[in-house]
Design a protein around this motif. Structure first.
Motif, PDB file in Angstrom:
ATOM      1  N   MET A  10      31.040  51.548  40.403  1.00 37.60           N
ATOM      2  CA  MET A  10      30.885  50.118  40.174  1.00 37.60           C
ATOM      3  C   MET A  10      31.232  49.347  41.446  1.00 37.60           C
ATOM      4  O   MET A  10      32.080  49.780  42.224  1.00 37.60           O
ATOM      5  CB  MET A  10      31.785  49.686  39.024  1.00 37.60           C
ATOM      6  N   PRO A  11      30.599  48.188  41.665  1.00 35.96           N
ATOM      7  CA  PRO A  11      30.883  47.397  42.868  1.00 35.96           C
ATOM      8  C   PRO A  11      32.308  46.854  42.851  1.00 35.96           C
ATOM      9  O   PRO A  11      32.917  46.688  41.796  1.00 35.96           O
ATOM     10  CB  PRO A  11      29.864  46.272  42.815  1.00 35.96           C
ATOM     11  N   LEU A  12      32.810  46.562  44.048  1.00 37.35           N
ATOM     12  CA  LEU A  12      34.183  46.102  44.216  1.00 37.35           C
ATOM     13  C   LEU A  12      34.236  44.621  44.564  1.00 37.35           C
ATOM     14  O   LEU A  12      33.332  44.092  45.204  1.00 37.35           O
ATOM     15  CB  LEU A  12      34.864  46.888  45.331  1.00 37.35           C
ATOM     16  N   THR A  13      35.332  43.984  44.158  1.00 35.29           N
ATOM     17  CA  THR A  13      35.600  42.614  44.600  1.00 35.29           C
ATOM     18  C   THR A  13      36.031  42.695  46.066  1.00 35.29           C
ATOM     19  O   THR A  13      36.406  43.774  46.551  1.00 35.29           O
ATOM     20  CB  THR A  13      36.728  41.980  43.770  1.00 35.29           C
ATOM     21  N   ARG A  15      38.787  41.794  47.430  1.00 38.20           N
ATOM     22  CA  ARG A  15      40.178  42.260  47.515  1.00 38.20           C
ATOM     23  C   ARG A  15      40.272  43.767  47.248  1.00 38.20           C
ATOM     24  O   ARG A  15      41.035  44.476  47.895  1.00 38.20           O
ATOM     25  CB  ARG A  15      41.029  41.495  46.516  1.00 38.20           C
ATOM     26  N   GLN A  16      39.506  44.256  46.285  1.00 43.27           N
ATOM     27  CA  GLN A  16      39.486  45.690  46.001  1.00 43.27           C
ATOM     28  C   GLN A  16      38.913  46.463  47.190  1.00 43.27           C
ATOM     29  O   GLN A  16      39.417  47.521  47.544  1.00 43.27           O
ATOM     30  CB  GLN A  16      38.669  45.972  44.743  1.00 43.27           C
ATOM     31  N   LEU A  17      37.877  45.907  47.811  1.00 43.52           N
ATOM     32  CA  LEU A  17      37.279  46.549  48.983  1.00 43.52           C
ATOM     33  C   LEU A  17      38.279  46.600  50.135  1.00 43.52           C
ATOM     34  O   LEU A  17      38.405  47.619  50.809  1.00 43.52           O
ATOM     35  CB  LEU A  17      36.014  45.798  49.410  1.00 43.52           C
ATOM     36  N   PHE A  18      39.028  45.519  50.341  1.00 42.58           N
ATOM     37  CA  PHE A  18      40.062  45.488  51.376  1.00 42.58           C
ATOM     38  C   PHE A  18      41.095  46.584  51.111  1.00 42.58           C
ATOM     39  O   PHE A  18      41.481  47.312  52.024  1.00 42.58           O
ATOM     40  CB  PHE A  18      40.749  44.117  51.415  1.00 42.58           C
ATOM     41  N   LEU A  19      41.521  46.699  49.860  1.00 40.70           N
ATOM     42  CA  LEU A  19      42.518  47.707  49.501  1.00 40.70           C
ATOM     43  C   LEU A  19      41.979  49.115  49.722  1.00 40.70           C
ATOM     44  O   LEU A  19      42.673  49.978  50.268  1.00 40.70           O
ATOM     45  CB  LEU A  19      42.978  47.531  48.056  1.00 40.70           C
ATOM     46  N   LEU A  20      40.756  49.359  49.332  1.00 41.28           N
ATOM     47  CA  LEU A  20      40.163  50.688  49.510  1.00 41.28           C
ATOM     48  C   LEU A  20      40.081  51.041  50.991  1.00 41.28           C
ATOM     49  O   LEU A  20      40.428  52.158  51.386  1.00 41.28           O
ATOM     50  CB  LEU A  20      38.780  50.742  48.861  1.00 41.28           C
ATOM     51  N   LYS A  21      39.661  50.108  51.815  1.00 42.09           N
ATOM     52  CA  LYS A  21      39.607  50.344  53.268  1.00 42.09           C
ATOM     53  C   LYS A  21      41.004  50.597  53.823  1.00 42.09           C
ATOM     54  O   LYS A  21      41.194  51.468  54.667  1.00 42.09           O
ATOM     55  CB  LYS A  21      38.951  49.165  53.985  1.00 42.09           C
ATOM     56  N   PHE A  22      41.986  49.822  53.349  1.00 37.59           N
ATOM     57  CA  PHE A  22      43.371  50.015  53.785  1.00 37.59           C
ATOM     58  C   PHE A  22      43.852  51.418  53.429  1.00 37.59           C
ATOM     59  O   PHE A  22      44.458  52.100  54.258  1.00 37.59           O
ATOM     60  CB  PHE A  22      44.285  48.958  53.152  1.00 37.59           C
ATOM     61  N   LYS A  56      44.530  50.211  39.563  1.00 38.80           N
ATOM     62  CA  LYS A  56      43.909  50.571  38.284  1.00 38.80           C
ATOM     63  C   LYS A  56      42.422  50.227  38.297  1.00 38.80           C
ATOM     64  O   LYS A  56      41.593  50.998  37.830  1.00 38.80           O
ATOM     65  CB  LYS A  56      44.615  49.878  37.124  1.00 38.80           C
ATOM     66  N   ALA A  57      42.091  49.083  38.866  1.00 37.51           N
ATOM     67  CA  ALA A  57      40.679  48.683  38.955  1.00 37.51           C
ATOM     68  C   ALA A  57      39.896  49.669  39.822  1.00 37.51           C
ATOM     69  O   ALA A  57      38.778  50.061  39.464  1.00 37.51           O
ATOM     70  CB  ALA A  57      40.564  47.273  39.519  1.00 37.51           C
ATOM     71  N   LEU A  58      40.484  50.090  40.955  1.00 40.38           N
ATOM     72  CA  LEU A  58      39.819  51.075  41.812  1.00 40.38           C
ATOM     73  C   LEU A  58      39.647  52.402  41.087  1.00 40.38           C
ATOM     74  O   LEU A  58      38.621  53.071  41.227  1.00 40.38           O
ATOM     75  CB  LEU A  58      40.605  51.293  43.111  1.00 40.38           C
ATOM     76  N   GLU A  59      40.641  52.774  40.296  1.00 40.34           N
ATOM     77  CA  GLU A  59      40.558  54.017  39.524  1.00 40.34           C
ATOM     78  C   GLU A  59      39.487  53.891  38.433  1.00 40.34           C
ATOM     79  O   GLU A  59      38.657  54.791  38.264  1.00 40.34           O
ATOM     80  CB  GLU A  59      41.911  54.340  38.904  1.00 40.34           C
ATOM     81  N   ASP A  60      39.488  52.777  37.712  1.00 37.81           N
ATOM     82  CA  ASP A  60      38.515  52.567  36.645  1.00 37.81           C
ATOM     83  C   ASP A  60      37.082  52.555  37.174  1.00 37.81           C
ATOM     84  O   ASP A  60      36.155  52.959  36.481  1.00 37.81           O
ATOM     85  CB  ASP A  60      38.796  51.254  35.906  1.00 37.81           C
ATOM     86  N   LYS A  61      36.918  52.091  38.402  1.00 38.56           N
ATOM     87  CA  LYS A  61      35.594  52.025  39.013  1.00 38.56           C
ATOM     88  C   LYS A  61      35.209  53.321  39.728  1.00 38.56           C
ATOM     89  O   LYS A  61      34.148  53.416  40.316  1.00 38.56           O
ATOM     90  CB  LYS A  61      35.526  50.834  39.973  1.00 38.56           C
ATOM     91  N   GLY A  62      36.108  54.318  39.697  1.00 40.49           N
ATOM     92  CA  GLY A  62      35.780  55.637  40.216  1.00 40.49           C
ATOM     93  C   GLY A  62      35.980  55.839  41.706  1.00 40.49           C
ATOM     94  O   GLY A  62      35.444  56.785  42.282  1.00 40.49           O
TER      95      GLY A  62
END
Length: 83
Positions: A10-13, A15-22, A56-62
């Protein structure tokens, strides 16, 4: 849904994208994942609860997997899910 390898993530917000890159950069540089406190500092937030919900959102989105210890989440128990 989580177990279906054929589904797109699923696409990321932003803030979620920033966290994933971090998480990716931190783990590549240090060799292990950051703590919730280190993540909160990078996100410029005070609450670990905010970090928990973003993870949790990153986990839920796979995008990540979190390992649980004693019913809770391990502070460094995060694994990036490859594409």
């Amino acid at each position: 849904m989580k177990g279906d390898c054929l589904m797109q993530k699923m696409p990321l917000t932003p803030r979620q994208l920033f966290l994933l890159k971090f998480l990716k950069e931190y783990s590549e540089h240090k060799g292990f994942m950051p703590t919730y406190r280190e993540i909160a500092k990078a996100l410029d937030v005070v609450s670990n609860n905010t970090v928990f919900h973003l993870l949790k959102a990153l986990e839920d989105k796979g995008h990540i997997t979190r390992f649980r210890e004693n019913g809770g989440c391990s502070h460094r128990g995060i694994e990036l899910v490859s594409n």
